[in-house]
Structures are given as C-alpha cells and as structure tokens.
Scaffold this motif. Sequence first.
Motif, PDB file in Angstrom:
ATOM      1  N   LEU A 102      -3.820  -4.145  -3.926  1.00  0.00           N
ATOM      2  CA  LEU A 102      -3.682  -5.416  -3.205  1.00  0.00           C
ATOM      3  C   LEU A 102      -3.412  -6.571  -4.158  1.00  0.00           C
ATOM      4  O   LEU A 102      -2.627  -7.478  -3.843  1.00  0.00           O
ATOM      5  CB  LEU A 102      -4.933  -5.699  -2.370  1.00  0.00           C
ATOM      6  CG  LEU A 102      -5.130  -4.821  -1.144  1.00  0.00           C
ATOM      7  CD1 LEU A 102      -6.467  -5.131  -0.481  1.00  0.00           C
ATOM      8  CD2 LEU A 102      -3.988  -4.969  -0.163  1.00  0.00           C
ATOM      9  N   ALA A 103      -4.030  -6.564  -5.330  1.00  0.00           N
ATOM     10  CA  ALA A 103      -3.801  -7.631  -6.314  1.00  0.00           C
ATOM     11  C   ALA A 103      -2.328  -7.655  -6.727  1.00  0.00           C
ATOM     12  O   ALA A 103      -1.713  -8.732  -6.806  1.00  0.00           O
ATOM     13  CB  ALA A 103      -4.702  -7.441  -7.532  1.00  0.00           C
ATOM     14  N   LYS A 104      -1.744  -6.486  -6.951  1.00  0.00           N
ATOM     15  CA  LYS A 104      -0.316  -6.409  -7.299  1.00  0.00           C
ATOM     16  C   LYS A 104       0.545  -6.878  -6.132  1.00  0.00           C
ATOM     17  O   LYS A 104       1.501  -7.635  -6.321  1.00  0.00           O
ATOM     18  CB  LYS A 104       0.064  -4.976  -7.689  1.00  0.00           C
ATOM     19  CG  LYS A 104      -0.488  -4.532  -9.006  1.00  0.00           C
ATOM     20  CD  LYS A 104      -0.118  -3.088  -9.283  1.00  0.00           C
ATOM     21  CE  LYS A 104      -0.822  -2.566 -10.516  1.00  0.00           C
ATOM     22  NZ  LYS A 104      -0.601  -1.125 -10.718  1.00  0.00           N
ATOM     23  N   TRP A 105       0.211  -6.422  -4.924  1.00  0.00           N
ATOM     24  CA  TRP A 105       0.981  -6.804  -3.730  1.00  0.00           C
ATOM     25  C   TRP A 105       0.939  -8.318  -3.551  1.00  0.00           C
ATOM     26  O   TRP A 105       1.958  -8.952  -3.262  1.00  0.00           O
ATOM     27  CB  TRP A 105       0.421  -6.098  -2.497  1.00  0.00           C
ATOM     28  CG  TRP A 105       1.260  -6.265  -1.275  1.00  0.00           C
ATOM     29  CD1 TRP A 105       2.202  -5.406  -0.809  1.00  0.00           C
ATOM     30  CD2 TRP A 105       1.231  -7.371  -0.356  1.00  0.00           C
ATOM     31  NE1 TRP A 105       2.773  -5.910   0.334  1.00  0.00           N
ATOM     32  CE2 TRP A 105       2.197  -7.113   0.643  1.00  0.00           C
ATOM     33  CE3 TRP A 105       0.504  -8.551  -0.274  1.00  0.00           C
ATOM     34  CZ2 TRP A 105       2.440  -7.986   1.695  1.00  0.00           C
ATOM     35  CZ3 TRP A 105       0.750  -9.428   0.777  1.00  0.00           C
ATOM     36  CH2 TRP A 105       1.706  -9.143   1.748  1.00  0.00           C
ATOM     37  N   GLU A 106      -0.229  -8.906  -3.716  1.00  0.00           N
ATOM     38  CA  GLU A 106      -0.401 -10.344  -3.531  1.00  0.00           C
ATOM     39  C   GLU A 106       0.365 -11.148  -4.582  1.00  0.00           C
ATOM     40  O   GLU A 106       0.944 -12.197  -4.264  1.00  0.00           O
ATOM     41  CB  GLU A 106      -1.887 -10.702  -3.547  1.00  0.00           C
ATOM     42  CG  GLU A 106      -2.599 -10.177  -2.315  1.00  0.00           C
ATOM     43  CD  GLU A 106      -4.108 -10.234  -2.369  1.00  0.00           C
ATOM     44  OE1 GLU A 106      -4.718 -10.066  -1.300  1.00  0.00           O
ATOM     45  OE2 GLU A 106      -4.679 -10.429  -3.457  1.00  0.00           O
ATOM     46  N   GLN A 107       0.394 -10.651  -5.806  1.00  0.00           N
ATOM     47  CA  GLN A 107       1.138 -11.347  -6.859  1.00  0.00           C
ATOM     48  C   GLN A 107       2.632 -11.325  -6.546  1.00  0.00           C
ATOM     49  O   GLN A 107       3.312 -12.329  -6.717  1.00  0.00           O
ATOM     50  CB  GLN A 107       0.858 -10.687  -8.208  1.00  0.00           C
ATOM     51  CG  GLN A 107       1.460 -11.433  -9.379  1.00  0.00           C
ATOM     52  CD  GLN A 107       1.031 -10.834 -10.702  1.00  0.00           C
ATOM     53  OE1 GLN A 107       0.562  -9.700 -10.768  1.00  0.00           O
ATOM     54  NE2 GLN A 107       1.208 -11.586 -11.768  1.00  0.00           N
ATOM     55  N   THR A 108       3.124 -10.222  -6.038  1.00  0.00           N
ATOM     56  CA  THR A 108       4.543 -10.100  -5.701  1.00  0.00           C
ATOM     57  C   THR A 108       4.908 -10.885  -4.452  1.00  0.00           C
ATOM     58  O   THR A 108       5.950 -11.529  -4.400  1.00  0.00           O
ATOM     59  CB  THR A 108       4.905  -8.603  -5.472  1.00  0.00           C
ATOM     60  OG1 THR A 108       4.611  -7.882  -6.669  1.00  0.00           O
ATOM     61  CG2 THR A 108       6.360  -8.431  -5.113  1.00  0.00           C
ATOM     62  N   ASN A 109       4.057 -10.844  -3.430  1.00  0.00           N
ATOM     63  CA  ASN A 109       4.383 -11.412  -2.124  1.00  0.00           C
ATOM     64  C   ASN A 109       3.798 -12.799  -1.855  1.00  0.00           C
ATOM     65  O   ASN A 109       4.110 -13.392  -0.822  1.00  0.00           O
ATOM     66  CB  ASN A 109       3.947 -10.447  -1.024  1.00  0.00           C
ATOM     67  CG  ASN A 109       4.735  -9.170  -1.069  1.00  0.00           C
ATOM     68  OD1 ASN A 109       5.860  -9.126  -0.615  1.00  0.00           O
ATOM     69  ND2 ASN A 109       4.154  -8.122  -1.639  1.00  0.00           N
ATOM     70  N   HIS A 110       2.936 -13.282  -2.715  1.00  0.00           N
ATOM     71  CA  HIS A 110       2.310 -14.612  -2.560  1.00  0.00           C
ATOM     72  C   HIS A 110       1.668 -14.763  -1.180  1.00  0.00           C
ATOM     73  O   HIS A 110       1.855 -15.765  -0.488  1.00  0.00           O
ATOM     74  CB  HIS A 110       3.332 -15.726  -2.811  1.00  0.00           C
ATOM     75  CG  HIS A 110       4.034 -15.578  -4.119  1.00  0.00           C
ATOM     76  ND1 HIS A 110       3.408 -15.812  -5.321  1.00  0.00           N
ATOM     77  CD2 HIS A 110       5.302 -15.182  -4.409  1.00  0.00           C
ATOM     78  CE1 HIS A 110       4.267 -15.578  -6.312  1.00  0.00           C
ATOM     79  NE2 HIS A 110       5.411 -15.189  -5.788  1.00  0.00           N
ATOM     80  N   ALA A 111       0.919 -13.742  -0.793  1.00  0.00           N
ATOM     81  CA  ALA A 111       0.232 -13.735   0.502  1.00  0.00           C
ATOM     82  C   ALA A 111      -1.018 -12.881   0.376  1.00  0.00           C
ATOM     83  O   ALA A 111      -1.202 -12.154  -0.607  1.00  0.00           O
ATOM     84  CB  ALA A 111       1.149 -13.175   1.590  1.00  0.00           C
ATOM     85  N   ASP A 112      -1.878 -12.958   1.360  1.00  0.00           N
ATOM     86  CA  ASP A 112      -3.108 -12.164   1.398  1.00  0.00           C
ATOM     87  C   ASP A 112      -2.748 -10.720   1.750  1.00  0.00           C
ATOM     88  O   ASP A 112      -2.174 -10.452   2.799  1.00  0.00           O
ATOM     89  CB  ASP A 112      -4.046 -12.756   2.461  1.00  0.00           C
ATOM     90  CG  ASP A 112      -5.392 -12.081   2.479  1.00  0.00           C
ATOM     91  OD1 ASP A 112      -5.451 -10.838   2.622  1.00  0.00           O
ATOM     92  OD2 ASP A 112      -6.403 -12.791   2.371  1.00  0.00           O
ATOM     93  N   GLY A 113      -3.084  -9.800   0.889  1.00  0.00           N
ATOM     94  CA  GLY A 113      -2.736  -8.397   1.091  1.00  0.00           C
ATOM     95  C   GLY A 113      -3.502  -7.713   2.202  1.00  0.00           C
ATOM     96  O   GLY A 113      -3.005  -6.772   2.820  1.00  0.00           O
ATOM     97  N   VAL A 114      -4.713  -8.162   2.474  1.00  0.00           N
ATOM     98  CA  VAL A 114      -5.503  -7.577   3.558  1.00  0.00           C
ATOM     99  C   VAL A 114      -4.894  -7.942   4.902  1.00  0.00           C
ATOM    100  O   VAL A 114      -4.819  -7.120   5.808  1.00  0.00           O
ATOM    101  CB  VAL A 114      -6.976  -8.054   3.486  1.00  0.00           C
ATOM    102  CG1 VAL A 114      -7.750  -7.644   4.728  1.00  0.00           C
ATOM    103  CG2 VAL A 114      -7.651  -7.506   2.238  1.00  0.00           C
ATOM    104  N   LEU A 115      -4.415  -9.185   5.008  1.00  0.00           N
ATOM    105  CA  LEU A 115      -3.840  -9.682   6.264  1.00  0.00           C
ATOM    106  C   LEU A 115      -2.316  -9.575   6.285  1.00  0.00           C
ATOM    107  O   LEU A 115      -1.704  -9.740   7.342  1.00  0.00           O
ATOM    108  CB  LEU A 115      -4.255 -11.136   6.493  1.00  0.00           C
ATOM    109  CG  LEU A 115      -5.759 -11.386   6.521  1.00  0.00           C
ATOM    110  CD1 LEU A 115      -6.046 -12.882   6.621  1.00  0.00           C
ATOM    111  CD2 LEU A 115      -6.415 -10.615   7.644  1.00  0.00           C
ATOM    112  N   ARG A 116      -1.721  -9.354   5.127  1.00  0.00           N
ATOM    113  CA  ARG A 116      -0.265  -9.311   4.989  1.00  0.00           C
ATOM    114  C   ARG A 116       0.361 -10.624   5.466  1.00  0.00           C
ATOM    115  O   ARG A 116       1.387 -10.641   6.132  1.00  0.00           O
ATOM    116  CB  ARG A 116       0.347  -8.133   5.737  1.00  0.00           C
ATOM    117  CG  ARG A 116      -0.069  -6.760   5.235  1.00  0.00           C
ATOM    118  CD  ARG A 116       0.461  -6.541   3.816  1.00  0.00           C
ATOM    119  NE  ARG A 116       0.551  -5.136   3.477  1.00  0.00           N
ATOM    120  CZ  ARG A 116      -0.297  -4.513   2.665  1.00  0.00           C
ATOM    121  NH1 ARG A 116      -1.314  -5.158   2.165  1.00  0.00           N
ATOM    122  NH2 ARG A 116      -0.128  -3.252   2.366  1.00  0.00           N
TER     123      ARG A 116
END
Length: 168
Positions: A102-116
């Motif tokens: 999730l930390a990687k996803w959030e860094q790439t997408n600039h959003a909360d990974g749990v909520l997408r």
Amino acid sequence: MFTSPAKAKRTASLALAATAATAALTLAFVTSASATAGAGAPQDGRAAAAAPPSSVSGSPEGAFSRIATFYGAYIDAVYDGDGTRAKQLRAAYLSAPLQRELAKWEQTNHADGVLRAQNVPLEWKVTYVDSGMGKTNATVTLTWSGSDTTRLHVQADLKTRKILSITD
C-alpha cells in the motif's frame, strides 16, 4: 462414545463455518439496512442523520468480521482527520506485506491505498464472498457522492485474521 480426532475436527470446522455464515448474513443485513437508512439526504447539501441500526454483531474470531470492523473504523478515522488512529488500525489489521504494498501504491497514485481514493466515502458496505484455502474473501463497496461506487476485493487470512490484499 468415542469420536475420532478427524471427525471432531470436521464437526468443529462445520460449526465454525456455520457461525461465520450467520455472522456474515447478520452483518450484511445490518450494513445494508444502515446504508439505506441514510439515503434520503436533504437537498440543501446537509448530511442526513442516519437512523441507528437496531443491532450490529461480529466476532473477534472471524476474518470476515475483522474486514468489516477495519473498514468501519478506518473510514471513521480518516473522516475525522485522525491520521494517528488510521495508522494504528493499519498496523493492527493489515499484514506487513500489504502495508508495504500500500505504501508503494500510495506513493505512485497519490491517494489512500485502503480506499483507493483521495477523499472519504459517504457510505461503505462489506459483503461476504466466500472462504477457502485458508482465506476469506469479501467485496467492499464504497459509495461516494451521488451513486458513484468503488468495489474492492479484500482477502483475509483465516488463521491470523489479518487482511492480506486489497484490489480493485
């Protein structure tokens, strides 16, 4: 009367499965009733006070209950702006590999990974899908403004009850 260990284990597994199914149905009914109770928001943009559900149930032993509990508490923490509590919930309910993912996803997408998402949903609903091979699966439906929804597939480990994956 002698009962073999294998038969006792099967009986216990069936009882646990029945209990989990009952809890899932109860939680699905309660979250469904809760979601429809707040549907009539005033037209002037004010939030409607949702009627409280008549009951809510769960179990600390069930992975499905843990998914529902996590999403309810996490959304409340994010909505309230309580970043510390949101981090604590992630640490308690999410597996370490998922936290790193999730930390990687959030860094790439600039959003909360749990909520997408970058914002907080207005409503949430967790629906039991199935269990097998040591895992339980659920669909988390997040409702945004109007009728926009996001559906997430969430998987938890039956033994540890930790959430292992969140995918859209």
